[in-house]
Write a protein that holds these residues in place. Structure first.
Motif, PDB file in Angstrom:
ATOM      1  N   LEU A  56      -4.190   0.067   0.125  1.00 42.17           N
ATOM      2  CA  LEU A  56      -4.683  -1.280   0.181  1.00 42.17           C
ATOM      3  C   LEU A  56      -4.146  -2.067   1.385  1.00 42.17           C
ATOM      4  O   LEU A  56      -3.243  -3.275   0.929  1.00 42.17           O
ATOM      5  CB  LEU A  56      -5.368  -1.917  -1.084  1.00 42.17           C
ATOM      6  CG  LEU A  56      -5.334  -3.564  -0.727  1.00 42.17           C
ATOM      7  CD1 LEU A  56      -7.379  -3.098  -0.159  1.00 42.17           C
ATOM      8  CD2 LEU A  56      -6.387  -3.926  -2.119  1.00 42.17           C
ATOM      9  N   ASP A  57      -4.855  -2.637   2.125  1.00 43.03           N
ATOM     10  CA  ASP A  57      -3.857  -2.701   3.728  1.00 43.03           C
ATOM     11  C   ASP A  57      -4.911  -3.703   4.087  1.00 43.03           C
ATOM     12  O   ASP A  57      -4.639  -4.773   5.293  1.00 43.03           O
ATOM     13  CB  ASP A  57      -3.493  -1.845   4.289  1.00 43.03           C
ATOM     14  CG  ASP A  57      -4.176  -0.925   4.903  1.00 43.03           C
ATOM     15  OD1 ASP A  57      -5.978  -0.649   4.734  1.00 43.03           O
ATOM     16  OD2 ASP A  57      -3.985  -0.297   5.924  1.00 43.03           O
ATOM     17  N   GLU A  58      -6.070  -4.546   3.558  1.00 42.60           N
ATOM     18  CA  GLU A  58      -6.419  -5.318   4.202  1.00 42.60           C
ATOM     19  C   GLU A  58      -6.080  -6.963   3.725  1.00 42.60           C
ATOM     20  O   GLU A  58      -5.342  -7.399   2.454  1.00 42.60           O
ATOM     21  CB  GLU A  58      -7.663  -5.773   2.959  1.00 42.60           C
ATOM     22  CG  GLU A  58      -9.032  -4.044   4.057  1.00 42.60           C
ATOM     23  CD  GLU A  58      -9.646  -4.670   5.492  1.00 42.60           C
ATOM     24  OE1 GLU A  58      -9.255  -5.396   5.857  1.00 42.60           O
ATOM     25  OE2 GLU A  58      -9.941  -3.636   5.612  1.00 42.60           O
ATOM     26  N   PRO A  62     -11.128  -8.273  -1.344  1.00 44.52           N
ATOM     27  CA  PRO A  62     -12.349  -7.765  -1.424  1.00 44.52           C
ATOM     28  C   PRO A  62     -13.334  -8.110  -1.462  1.00 44.52           C
ATOM     29  O   PRO A  62     -14.809  -8.112  -1.229  1.00 44.52           O
ATOM     30  CB  PRO A  62     -11.604  -6.270  -2.244  1.00 44.52           C
ATOM     31  CG  PRO A  62     -10.635  -6.015  -2.531  1.00 44.52           C
ATOM     32  CD  PRO A  62     -10.153  -7.789  -2.228  1.00 44.52           C
ATOM     33  N   ASN A  66     -14.464  -9.134   3.879  1.00 46.45           N
ATOM     34  CA  ASN A  66     -14.680  -9.679   5.340  1.00 46.45           C
ATOM     35  C   ASN A  66     -13.239  -8.656   5.744  1.00 46.45           C
ATOM     36  O   ASN A  66     -12.439  -8.634   5.264  1.00 46.45           O
ATOM     37  CB  ASN A  66     -14.072 -10.717   5.767  1.00 46.45           C
ATOM     38  CG  ASN A  66     -14.592 -11.565   5.191  1.00 46.45           C
ATOM     39  OD1 ASN A  66     -15.566 -12.169   6.097  1.00 46.45           O
ATOM     40  ND2 ASN A  66     -14.318 -13.329   4.878  1.00 46.45           N
ATOM     41  N   TYR A  67     -13.808  -7.156   5.743  1.00 43.65           N
ATOM     42  CA  TYR A  67     -12.775  -6.118   6.270  1.00 43.65           C
ATOM     43  C   TYR A  67     -12.639  -5.937   7.995  1.00 43.65           C
ATOM     44  O   TYR A  67     -13.376  -6.196   8.977  1.00 43.65           O
ATOM     45  CB  TYR A  67     -13.046  -4.806   5.363  1.00 43.65           C
ATOM     46  CG  TYR A  67     -13.937  -4.620   3.663  1.00 43.65           C
ATOM     47  CD1 TYR A  67     -13.497  -5.035   2.990  1.00 43.65           C
ATOM     48  CD2 TYR A  67     -15.560  -4.655   4.375  1.00 43.65           C
ATOM     49  CE1 TYR A  67     -13.974  -5.103   1.977  1.00 43.65           C
ATOM     50  CE2 TYR A  67     -16.192  -3.795   2.769  1.00 43.65           C
ATOM     51  CZ  TYR A  67     -15.105  -4.835   1.640  1.00 43.65           C
ATOM     52  OH  TYR A  67     -15.435  -4.928   0.519  1.00 43.65           O
ATOM     53  N   THR A  68     -10.833  -5.657   7.585  1.00 41.92           N
ATOM     54  CA  THR A  68     -10.449  -5.512   9.276  1.00 41.92           C
ATOM     55  C   THR A  68     -10.452  -4.154   9.955  1.00 41.92           C
ATOM     56  O   THR A  68     -10.183  -4.061  10.643  1.00 41.92           O
ATOM     57  CB  THR A  68      -9.638  -6.202   8.804  1.00 41.92           C
ATOM     58  OG1 THR A  68      -8.155  -5.625   8.902  1.00 41.92           O
ATOM     59  CG2 THR A  68      -9.748  -7.696   8.349  1.00 41.92           C
ATOM     60  N   HIS A  69     -10.223  -3.427   8.030  1.00 41.69           N
ATOM     61  CA  HIS A  69      -9.888  -1.698   8.870  1.00 41.69           C
ATOM     62  C   HIS A  69     -11.073  -0.655   8.862  1.00 41.69           C
ATOM     63  O   HIS A  69     -11.991  -1.433   8.214  1.00 41.69           O
ATOM     64  CB  HIS A  69      -8.839  -0.972   8.302  1.00 41.69           C
ATOM     65  CG  HIS A  69      -8.052  -1.709   7.880  1.00 41.69           C
ATOM     66  ND1 HIS A  69      -7.064  -2.143   9.292  1.00 41.69           N
ATOM     67  CD2 HIS A  69      -6.850  -2.371   7.262  1.00 41.69           C
ATOM     68  CE1 HIS A  69      -5.539  -2.861   9.104  1.00 41.69           C
ATOM     69  NE2 HIS A  69      -5.906  -2.918   7.562  1.00 41.69           N
ATOM     70  N   THR A  72     -12.002   0.780   5.782  1.00 39.48           N
ATOM     71  CA  THR A  72     -11.965   0.119   4.788  1.00 39.48           C
ATOM     72  C   THR A  72     -14.146   0.359   4.908  1.00 39.48           C
ATOM     73  O   THR A  72     -14.622   0.147   4.498  1.00 39.48           O
ATOM     74  CB  THR A  72     -12.260  -1.078   5.092  1.00 39.48           C
ATOM     75  OG1 THR A  72     -10.409  -0.698   5.145  1.00 39.48           O
ATOM     76  CG2 THR A  72     -12.700  -1.780   3.219  1.00 39.48           C
ATOM     77  N   ARG A  73     -14.209  -0.127   6.333  1.00 41.61           N
ATOM     78  CA  ARG A  73     -15.817  -0.372   6.773  1.00 41.61           C
ATOM     79  C   ARG A  73     -16.524   1.191   6.412  1.00 41.61           C
ATOM     80  O   ARG A  73     -17.877   0.892   6.176  1.00 41.61           O
ATOM     81  CB  ARG A  73     -15.540  -0.068   8.250  1.00 41.61           C
ATOM     82  CG  ARG A  73     -14.854  -2.052   7.936  1.00 41.61           C
ATOM     83  CD  ARG A  73     -16.204  -2.774   9.731  1.00 41.61           C
ATOM     84  NE  ARG A  73     -15.339  -4.150  10.507  1.00 41.61           N
ATOM     85  CZ  ARG A  73     -14.352  -3.956  10.829  1.00 41.61           C
ATOM     86  NH1 ARG A  73     -14.318  -3.395  11.628  1.00 41.61           N
ATOM     87  NH2 ARG A  73     -13.677  -5.374  11.621  1.00 41.61           N
ATOM     88  N   SER A  76     -17.295   1.201   3.033  1.00 47.97           N
ATOM     89  CA  SER A  76     -18.492   0.586   2.648  1.00 47.97           C
ATOM     90  C   SER A  76     -19.110   0.615   2.725  1.00 47.97           C
ATOM     91  O   SER A  76     -20.145   0.730   2.009  1.00 47.97           O
ATOM     92  CB  SER A  76     -17.518  -0.748   2.924  1.00 47.97           C
ATOM     93  OG  SER A  76     -18.877  -1.922   2.300  1.00 47.97           O
ATOM     94  N   TYR A 106     -10.333  -1.442  -2.710  1.00 41.67           N
ATOM     95  CA  TYR A 106     -10.690  -1.593  -1.864  1.00 41.67           C
ATOM     96  C   TYR A 106     -12.205  -2.645  -1.577  1.00 41.67           C
ATOM     97  O   TYR A 106     -11.831  -2.677  -0.896  1.00 41.67           O
ATOM     98  CB  TYR A 106     -10.980   0.103  -0.774  1.00 41.67           C
ATOM     99  CG  TYR A 106      -9.143  -0.186  -0.115  1.00 41.67           C
ATOM    100  CD1 TYR A 106      -9.402  -0.540   1.255  1.00 41.67           C
ATOM    101  CD2 TYR A 106      -8.956   0.814  -0.223  1.00 41.67           C
ATOM    102  CE1 TYR A 106      -8.914  -0.481   2.499  1.00 41.67           C
ATOM    103  CE2 TYR A 106      -8.137   1.138   0.513  1.00 41.67           C
ATOM    104  CZ  TYR A 106      -7.671   0.342   1.638  1.00 41.67           C
ATOM    105  OH  TYR A 106      -6.968   0.804   2.621  1.00 41.67           O
TER     106      TYR A 106
END
Ligand SMILES: Cc1cc2nc3c(=O)[nH]c(=O)nc-3n(C[C@H](O)[C@H](O)[C@H](O)COP(=O)(O)O)c2cc1C
Length: 187
Positions: A56-58, A62, A66-69, A72-73, A76, A106
């Motif tokens: 997990l690197d967000e 969770p 607000n996902y930045t990678h 992850t998107r 999701s 995540y």
């Protein structure tokens, strides 16, 4: 008529894993299944080894979403497009495998209200792993439907050949029927 979208997750990421054989058994049982309202079932397999989420690197929580990678998107989007989930999971050291925990951690909102079936395998049907996983799934508000546990020397070989007996086959069928009937998109 929109299909019921069932995702089957292969949790093990080991190079010599057998989880994909167990997943194939689940996918076969889903073949031709329909929802009580007549909708067809559409199956997608998600292989955590291929998805290859890093630990997990967000930066954000969770629960805030607000996902930045991109990874992850993508994960999701895949789970948001799922109406019912089947986790095909091994038992490791009386728990479930770390890649599965990471994949759950995540996301957050995506899990709420999602019916999830557990298909475990190990020396004793992965009963410890399922019990540990259940707490996590309840925390993220999934609706857990228990399923079969395959055991080495009984319903599963160590090479991954599934030799499910009537009880295991019936447990799988009952779990899938309940999942599809309770799918998130069900009216
Ligand atoms: C790190 C590790 C720990 C394990 N611990 C257990 C255990 O506690 N209970 C059990 O029934 N099997 C245990 N096993 C055996 C696994 O259930 C078996 O290797 C199975 O094939 C793992 O699934 P996979 O091949 O899809 O990764 C363990 C295996 C590994 C690799």
């Amino acid at each position: 008529m929109a299909p019921v979208r069932v995702s089957v997750v292969i949790a093990s990421t080991r190079p010599t894993r057998i989880g994909h054989h167990v997943a194939a058994w689940v996918v076969e049982a889903l073949d031709g299944l329909t929802a009580p309202d007549g909708r067809p079932v559409e199956v997608t397999v998600h292989d955590l080894r291929e998805i290859a989420l890093p630990f997990l690197d967000e930066p954000g929580q969770p629960a805030d979403g607000n996902y930045t990678h991109d990874h992850t998107r993508r994960w999701s989007a895949a789970m948001s497009a799922t109406d019912a989930l089947v986790l095909v999971m091994p038992e490791y050291n009386r728990g479930y495998n770390a890649a599965l925990k990471n994949a759950i951690d995540y996301l957050y909102a995506e899990w709420e209200g999602l019916p999830v079936g557990l298909v475990g395998y190990g020396w004793h049907g992965a009963s410890y792993a399922k019990s540990a996983l259940r707490q996590t799934l309840e925390r993220v508000k999934m609706t857990v439907v228990d399923g079969p546990g395959l055991s080495f020397g009984q319903t599963l070989t160590q090479e991954g050949e599934v030799g499910a007996d009537d009880a295991a086959q019936a447990a799988l069928g009952a779990m899938l029927a309940e999942l599809v009937a309770g799918a998130r998109s069900a009216s």
